[in-house]
Design a protein around this motif. Structure first.
Motif, PDB file in Angstrom:
ATOM      1  N   THR A 123     -54.501  32.847 -40.187  1.00  7.74           N
ATOM      2  CA  THR A 123     -55.571  33.034 -39.206  1.00  7.74           C
ATOM      3  C   THR A 123     -55.386  34.373 -38.475  1.00  7.74           C
ATOM      4  O   THR A 123     -56.365  35.075 -38.200  1.00  7.74           O
ATOM      5  CB  THR A 123     -55.573  31.864 -38.193  1.00  7.74           C
ATOM      6  N   ARG A 124     -54.141  34.719 -38.197  1.00  6.83           N
ATOM      7  CA  ARG A 124     -53.831  36.010 -37.556  1.00  6.83           C
ATOM      8  C   ARG A 124     -54.397  37.154 -38.404  1.00  6.83           C
ATOM      9  O   ARG A 124     -55.077  38.046 -37.885  1.00  6.83           O
ATOM     10  CB  ARG A 124     -52.312  36.146 -37.408  1.00  6.83           C
ATOM     11  N   SER A 125     -54.121  37.111 -39.710  1.00  3.79           N
ATOM     12  CA  SER A 125     -54.620  38.173 -40.598  1.00  3.79           C
ATOM     13  C   SER A 125     -56.143  38.204 -40.609  1.00  3.79           C
ATOM     14  O   SER A 125     -56.751  39.274 -40.631  1.00  3.79           O
ATOM     15  CB  SER A 125     -54.125  37.962 -42.028  1.00  3.79           C
ATOM     16  N   LEU A 126     -56.746  37.016 -40.585  1.00  2.17           N
ATOM     17  CA  LEU A 126     -58.211  36.943 -40.609  1.00  2.17           C
ATOM     18  C   LEU A 126     -58.788  37.545 -39.323  1.00  2.17           C
ATOM     19  O   LEU A 126     -59.771  38.293 -39.356  1.00  2.17           O
ATOM     20  CB  LEU A 126     -58.637  35.479 -40.780  1.00  2.17           C
ATOM     21  N   VAL A 127     -58.160  37.246 -38.193  1.00  2.45           N
ATOM     22  CA  VAL A 127     -58.634  37.778 -36.910  1.00  2.45           C
ATOM     23  C   VAL A 127     -58.505  39.306 -36.901  1.00  2.45           C
ATOM     24  O   VAL A 127     -59.417  40.016 -36.455  1.00  2.45           O
ATOM     25  CB  VAL A 127     -57.860  37.131 -35.733  1.00  2.45           C
ATOM     26  N   ASN A 130     -54.334  29.424 -35.183  1.00  2.00           N
ATOM     27  CA  ASN A 130     -53.733  28.782 -36.361  1.00  2.00           C
ATOM     28  C   ASN A 130     -54.807  28.109 -37.194  1.00  2.00           C
ATOM     29  O   ASN A 130     -55.985  28.071 -36.804  1.00  2.00           O
ATOM     30  CB  ASN A 130     -52.547  27.870 -36.020  1.00  2.00           C
ATOM     31  N   THR A 131     -54.393  27.616 -38.334  1.00  2.00           N
ATOM     32  CA  THR A 131     -55.326  27.112 -39.330  1.00  2.00           C
ATOM     33  C   THR A 131     -56.195  25.982 -38.817  1.00  2.00           C
ATOM     34  O   THR A 131     -57.374  25.930 -39.109  1.00  2.00           O
ATOM     35  CB  THR A 131     -54.511  26.656 -40.564  1.00  2.00           C
ATOM     36  N   THR A 132     -55.614  25.062 -38.069  1.00  2.00           N
ATOM     37  CA  THR A 132     -56.416  23.909 -37.641  1.00  2.00           C
ATOM     38  C   THR A 132     -57.146  24.177 -36.331  1.00  2.00           C
ATOM     39  O   THR A 132     -58.213  23.625 -36.095  1.00  2.00           O
ATOM     40  CB  THR A 132     -55.534  22.648 -37.490  1.00  2.00           C
ATOM     41  N   GLN A 133     -56.595  25.035 -35.474  1.00  2.00           N
ATOM     42  CA  GLN A 133     -57.215  25.277 -34.163  1.00  2.00           C
ATOM     43  C   GLN A 133     -58.126  26.494 -34.145  1.00  2.00           C
ATOM     44  O   GLN A 133     -58.823  26.720 -33.158  1.00  2.00           O
ATOM     45  CB  GLN A 133     -56.132  25.436 -33.098  1.00  2.00           C
ATOM     46  N   GLU A 134     -58.059  27.290 -35.206  1.00  2.00           N
ATOM     47  CA  GLU A 134     -58.838  28.540 -35.293  1.00  2.00           C
ATOM     48  C   GLU A 134     -58.426  29.482 -34.158  1.00  2.00           C
ATOM     49  O   GLU A 134     -57.305  29.980 -34.160  1.00  2.00           O
ATOM     50  CB  GLU A 134     -60.340  28.251 -35.279  1.00  2.00           C
ATOM     51  N   ILE A 135     -59.346  29.695 -33.188  1.00  2.00           N
ATOM     52  CA  ILE A 135     -59.054  30.629 -32.087  1.00  2.00           C
ATOM     53  C   ILE A 135     -59.155  29.850 -30.776  1.00  2.00           C
ATOM     54  O   ILE A 135     -60.229  29.381 -30.407  1.00  2.00           O
ATOM     55  CB  ILE A 135     -60.052  31.807 -32.109  1.00  2.00           C
ATOM     56  N   LEU A 136     -58.037  29.686 -30.131  1.00  2.00           N
ATOM     57  CA  LEU A 136     -57.964  28.812 -28.956  1.00  2.00           C
ATOM     58  C   LEU A 136     -57.643  29.642 -27.707  1.00  2.00           C
ATOM     59  O   LEU A 136     -56.569  30.248 -27.621  1.00  2.00           O
ATOM     60  CB  LEU A 136     -56.859  27.778 -29.211  1.00  2.00           C
ATOM     61  N   PRO A 137     -58.563  29.683 -26.741  1.00  2.00           N
ATOM     62  CA  PRO A 137     -58.327  30.515 -25.552  1.00  2.00           C
ATOM     63  C   PRO A 137     -57.168  29.983 -24.692  1.00  2.00           C
ATOM     64  O   PRO A 137     -56.980  28.766 -24.586  1.00  2.00           O
ATOM     65  CB  PRO A 137     -59.634  30.412 -24.751  1.00  2.00           C
ATOM     66  N   VAL A 138     -56.430  30.908 -24.101  1.00  2.00           N
ATOM     67  CA  VAL A 138     -55.358  30.541 -23.166  1.00  2.00           C
ATOM     68  C   VAL A 138     -55.876  30.790 -21.749  1.00  2.00           C
ATOM     69  O   VAL A 138     -56.384  31.876 -21.447  1.00  2.00           O
ATOM     70  CB  VAL A 138     -54.091  31.391 -23.429  1.00  2.00           C
ATOM     71  N   GLY A 193     -62.387  34.574 -22.264  1.00  2.00           N
ATOM     72  CA  GLY A 193     -62.991  35.896 -22.106  1.00  2.00           C
ATOM     73  C   GLY A 193     -63.980  36.244 -23.205  1.00  2.00           C
ATOM     74  O   GLY A 193     -64.067  35.553 -24.226  1.00  2.00           O
ATOM     75  N   PRO A 194     -64.741  37.338 -23.005  1.00  2.00           N
ATOM     76  CA  PRO A 194     -65.795  37.721 -23.960  1.00  2.00           C
ATOM     77  C   PRO A 194     -65.260  38.083 -25.345  1.00  2.00           C
ATOM     78  O   PRO A 194     -65.884  37.730 -26.354  1.00  2.00           O
ATOM     79  CB  PRO A 194     -66.462  38.934 -23.311  1.00  2.00           C
ATOM     80  N   MET A 195     -64.114  38.743 -25.411  1.00  2.00           N
ATOM     81  CA  MET A 195     -63.575  39.137 -26.730  1.00  2.00           C
ATOM     82  C   MET A 195     -63.154  37.892 -27.524  1.00  2.00           C
ATOM     83  O   MET A 195     -63.390  37.787 -28.724  1.00  2.00           O
ATOM     84  CB  MET A 195     -62.381  40.068 -26.539  1.00  2.00           C
ATOM     85  N   THR A 196     -62.522  36.942 -26.817  1.00  2.00           N
ATOM     86  CA  THR A 196     -62.093  35.694 -27.462  1.00  2.00           C
ATOM     87  C   THR A 196     -63.308  34.962 -28.020  1.00  2.00           C
ATOM     88  O   THR A 196     -63.309  34.506 -29.173  1.00  2.00           O
ATOM     89  CB  THR A 196     -61.365  34.790 -26.433  1.00  2.00           C
ATOM     90  N   ARG A 197     -64.359  34.894 -27.210  1.00  2.00           N
ATOM     91  CA  ARG A 197     -65.553  34.161 -27.643  1.00  2.00           C
ATOM     92  C   ARG A 197     -66.253  34.879 -28.800  1.00  2.00           C
ATOM     93  O   ARG A 197     -66.690  34.255 -29.761  1.00  2.00           O
ATOM     94  CB  ARG A 197     -66.517  33.958 -26.464  1.00  2.00           C
ATOM     95  N   ARG A 198     -66.267  36.220 -28.708  1.00  2.00           N
ATOM     96  CA  ARG A 198     -66.914  37.004 -29.761  1.00  2.00           C
ATOM     97  C   ARG A 198     -66.192  36.822 -31.098  1.00  2.00           C
ATOM     98  O   ARG A 198     -66.819  36.613 -32.146  1.00  2.00           O
ATOM     99  CB  ARG A 198     -66.888  38.479 -29.352  1.00  2.00           C
ATOM    100  N   LEU A 199     -64.875  36.880 -31.044  1.00  2.00           N
ATOM    101  CA  LEU A 199     -64.101  36.729 -32.286  1.00  2.00           C
ATOM    102  C   LEU A 199     -64.255  35.323 -32.864  1.00  2.00           C
ATOM    103  O   LEU A 199     -64.375  35.145 -34.073  1.00  2.00           O
ATOM    104  CB  LEU A 199     -62.624  37.048 -32.037  1.00  2.00           C
ATOM    105  N   HIS A 200     -64.280  34.327 -31.983  1.00  2.00           N
ATOM    106  CA  HIS A 200     -64.402  32.952 -32.490  1.00  2.00           C
ATOM    107  C   HIS A 200     -65.794  32.729 -33.100  1.00  2.00           C
ATOM    108  O   HIS A 200     -65.934  32.081 -34.136  1.00  2.00           O
ATOM    109  CB  HIS A 200     -64.087  31.928 -31.397  1.00  2.00           C
ATOM    110  N   THR A 201     -66.823  33.265 -32.452  1.00  2.00           N
ATOM    111  CA  THR A 201     -68.178  33.144 -32.997  1.00  2.00           C
ATOM    112  C   THR A 201     -68.240  33.806 -34.365  1.00  2.00           C
ATOM    113  O   THR A 201     -68.792  33.268 -35.330  1.00  2.00           O
ATOM    114  CB  THR A 201     -69.198  33.815 -32.040  1.00  2.00           C
ATOM    115  N   PHE A 242     -65.739  34.398 -36.372  1.00  2.00           N
ATOM    116  CA  PHE A 242     -64.904  33.600 -37.285  1.00  2.00           C
ATOM    117  C   PHE A 242     -65.743  32.466 -37.884  1.00  2.00           C
ATOM    118  O   PHE A 242     -65.797  32.282 -39.092  1.00  2.00           O
ATOM    119  CB  PHE A 242     -63.718  33.042 -36.493  1.00  2.00           C
ATOM    120  N   ARG A 243     -66.417  31.737 -36.996  1.00  2.00           N
ATOM    121  CA  ARG A 243     -67.170  30.563 -37.448  1.00  2.00           C
ATOM    122  C   ARG A 243     -68.377  30.953 -38.308  1.00  2.00           C
ATOM    123  O   ARG A 243     -68.646  30.331 -39.323  1.00  2.00           O
ATOM    124  CB  ARG A 243     -67.654  29.756 -36.245  1.00  2.00           C
TER     125      ARG A 243
END
Ligand code: PDD
Length: 288
Positions: free
Chosen positions: A210-214, A245-253, A267-275, A277-278
């Motif tokens: 998932t790290r590589s994908l991000v 990680n593989t099962t959680q995808e991108i999980l904000p802290v 944050g906006p970058m976290t949300r943008r990357l997760h969107t 990703f999906r």
């Protein structure tokens, strides 16, 4: 539920391995956890390549070729009629007399478990999770190499117990030099002034799929990213932070060691990357 064991599918109740298996006796073996979306595994060949690298680091011969393993992973999903699923592939040194020598084991044990995916509570993604920096240090690369996804997970389990006792969702481990490595089952990213940062591989981490994908998505979105040394201080001063990680995808802290990051919202970058990703997932799903 059907489990693939060595050379055939058996009912879950019959999926048992020997008490003399060196995976059980010594944690001698490797594994992968994968995720299937609509019956197709995400980054299947990347997971199988990592399994191969982990196994070869331990001089453990894989019991089947990557293409045969891919077939078995797909068959595990169809056999169990699974669409949204996790698949764990485990290869241990196999059954042998007591003693450390891998030569005691004639053939590796192969287990493939495909299970329905249990979705995480949406609140984790909406509110973010709390993490702590644990006292347990990440294994020294020269001792138990963190890039090997081995069955010997005690380092991570000790860190997980610490995090749980402190009421935190995840524990972050520092390396021997005090730099941030990763979580117990996740890689970590932070955002500082619009730049994405994550510990470099030489900090002693698992090279997360998932790290590589991000990192790839960041390049495609022209988000500047750096793999480098990350300190605990960097984390506390981050604008955003997330786990992958593989099962959680991108999980904000949300908070680290009780310190809330920025406004305490993902944050906006976290949300943008997760969107991204999906929405871009289809490109990375197994095509049969
Ligand atoms: N764990 N770091 C560690 C120590 C891990 O165990 C994992 C994954 C990751 C993230 O890797 P990936 O993106 O390839 O899932 C990082 C899996 C989920 C597990 O323990 O089953």
């Amino acid at each position: 539920m059907w489990v693939y064991l060595n050379d055939r599918f058996v009912p879950k109740e019959e999926a048992v391995v020997s008490v003399f298996d060196h995976g059980f006796l010594y944690g001698d073996g490797v594994f992968e956890t994968m995720r299937a979306y609509q019956g197709r595994v995400l980054q299947l060949s990347e997971h199988l390549m990592r399994l191969g690298r982990s196994a070869s680091s331990l001089q453990l011969p894989l019991p089947a070729s990557p293409s045969h393993l891919a077939e078995l992973v797909r068959a595990s999903l169809t056999r169990n009629s699974l669409q949204e699923a996790t698949v764990r592939v485990t290869v241990s040194r196999g059954e042998g007399d007591i003693g450390l020598d891998p030569a005691l084991c004639k053939r590796p044990t192969l287990v493939i478990i495909a299970q329905p995916f249990q979705p995480y509570p949406p609140s984790l993604y909406e509110e973010g999770v709390s993490v702590i920096v644990v006292h347990t240090r990440r294994n020294l690369a020269e001792a138990v190499p963190p890039h090997v996804k081995s069955l010997n997970f005690l380092n991570n389990i000790l860190a997980k117990m610490e995090a749980k006792a402190a009421g935190a969702y995840e524990g972050l481990l520092l390396n021997h030099a005090g730099a941030v490595t990763e979580g117990t089952t996740s890689n970590i990213f932070l955002v500082q002034r619009g730049r994405l940062r994550t510990p470099s591989l030489d900090c002693g981490i698992l090279e997360g799929i998932t790290r590589s994908l991000v990192l790839r998505l960041a390049r495609e979105l022209s988000i500047p990213s750096e793999e480098r040394v990350v300190t605990a201080d960097d984390l506390f001063n981050a604008d955003e932070c997330f786990l992958t990680n593989t099962t959680q995808e991108i999980l904000p802290v949300r908070e680290i060691d009780g310190r809330v990051l920025a406004d305490g919202r993902p944050g906006p970058m976290t949300r943008r990357l997760h969107t991204s990703f999906r929405s871009g997932l289809d490109r990375f799903l197994d095509r049969v």
